[in-house]
Write an enzyme that holds these catalytic residues in place. Sequence first.
Site, PDB file in Angstrom:
ATOM      1  N   LYS A 192      31.266 -63.381 -47.188  1.00  0.00           N
ATOM      2  CA  LYS A 192      31.616 -63.544 -48.597  1.00  0.00           C
ATOM      3  C   LYS A 192      32.827 -64.476 -48.704  1.00  0.00           C
ATOM      4  O   LYS A 192      33.852 -64.254 -48.050  1.00  0.00           O
ATOM      5  CB  LYS A 192      31.978 -62.168 -49.166  1.00  0.00           C
ATOM      6  CG  LYS A 192      31.371 -61.887 -50.520  1.00  0.00           C
ATOM      7  CD  LYS A 192      31.570 -60.417 -50.821  1.00  0.00           C
ATOM      8  CE  LYS A 192      31.306 -60.107 -52.261  1.00  0.00           C
ATOM      9  NZ  LYS A 192      31.648 -58.718 -52.576  1.00  0.00           N
TER      10      LYS A 192
HETATM   11  O1  G3P Z   1      30.980 -56.674 -56.161  1.00  0.00           O
HETATM   12  C1  G3P Z   1      32.123 -56.904 -56.912  1.00  0.00           C
HETATM   13  C2  G3P Z   1      32.685 -55.644 -57.401  1.00  0.00           C
HETATM   14  O2  G3P Z   1      33.068 -54.822 -56.330  1.00  0.00           O
HETATM   15  C3  G3P Z   1      33.754 -55.766 -58.424  1.00  0.00           C
HETATM   16  O3  G3P Z   1      33.536 -54.706 -59.280  1.00  0.00           O
HETATM   17  O4  G3P Z   1      34.008 -53.078 -61.000  1.00  0.00           O
HETATM   18  O5  G3P Z   1      35.885 -54.138 -59.720  1.00  0.00           O
HETATM   19  O6  G3P Z   1      34.616 -55.426 -61.387  1.00  0.00           O
HETATM   20  P1  G3P Z   1      34.571 -54.320 -60.396  1.00  0.00           P
END
Ligand code: G3P
Length: 309
Positions: free
Chosen positions: A96
């Site tokens: 990534k």
């Molecule tokens: O895959 C990306 C994710 O982990 C981010 O999620 O909920 O922190 O926006 P969030």
Amino acid sequence: MKVYLDTADLGFIEYAFDKHPDVAGVTTNPSLIKKAAGKDFSVKKLDSYITQILEIAGEGNPVSLEVTARDKDGIVRQANNLFNKYNDIAGNVVIKVPVNPYTNGKSSLDGLLAAKELHEVGIPVNMTLIFTVYQALVSAEFAEVAMVSPFAGRIDDYLRQKEGIEFQKSDYYPANGVLGPNGYPISDNGIVSGVHLVYDIARIFKKKGLPTKVLAASIRNPRQALEVAAAGADIATLPPSVFEEYSTKGKAVVIEIPTQEIDQRFYTLPTNRNIPTNYIAHPKTEEGIEKFTKDIIPEWEAICNGELN
Ligand code: G3P
């Protein structure tokens, strides 16, 4: 649409792969690794933990591991370290890379340039922190990445924050957007919701015949998971709470798909290395880099740097 697990929690990964044989991969990031590792993780313990995640996911189910470096050479070096160390376990490592790593606080092309080099040596890349169609398109066309990760939930956060709308993290945000005070949907670069971002990216990839997969990330509730499926996502990566609900009772939801046309400007890309840095800048990408950087634990950084002892 395939479903991945957006977590580094080994117990949950073990449970989900056991109970749901259709789970098709895992995505991690520095924040998720920090959360899973807790306080008492040595480098050796984290190394064995990552090894177990790769084994449980198994062959054919990609596991994204995120670099901590922010400059092109550092990203390439760490990607090689991670890929060479872990890919032999089950052949499922994907690296990534942030689309715009803001090296030393400045917007940079280092993520794209690194991803292109990695593609050339056969290392698959998941280009992360995608908030615009352009970021996705340039990742697919220029760097030929294996997958792009548009952050649907964080774009919805951003749209709400623009208008001062209060919300809880798991709240649903309408795929067709929310009308602002001027009578038009609140938008960002013509995008009215996270689902719309996924839809436009999927549509343009299809139109151009690009093989890059659209991996909808930052999914906050089961309805959003269903809507990104309808919008054309190849994959959605779901955090444990959303995964549980999605896999048990998600299917009975009415789905409205945004029907806006893609802006013509997205069809033309500047040629190769002349990509202007500001074309791939986005405040949420910058904020995401800041957050992930704060969450990098020294043990994960050591593993990325190939320092295992
Ligand atoms: O895959 C990306 C994710 O982990 C981010 O999620 O909920 O922190 O926006 P969030």
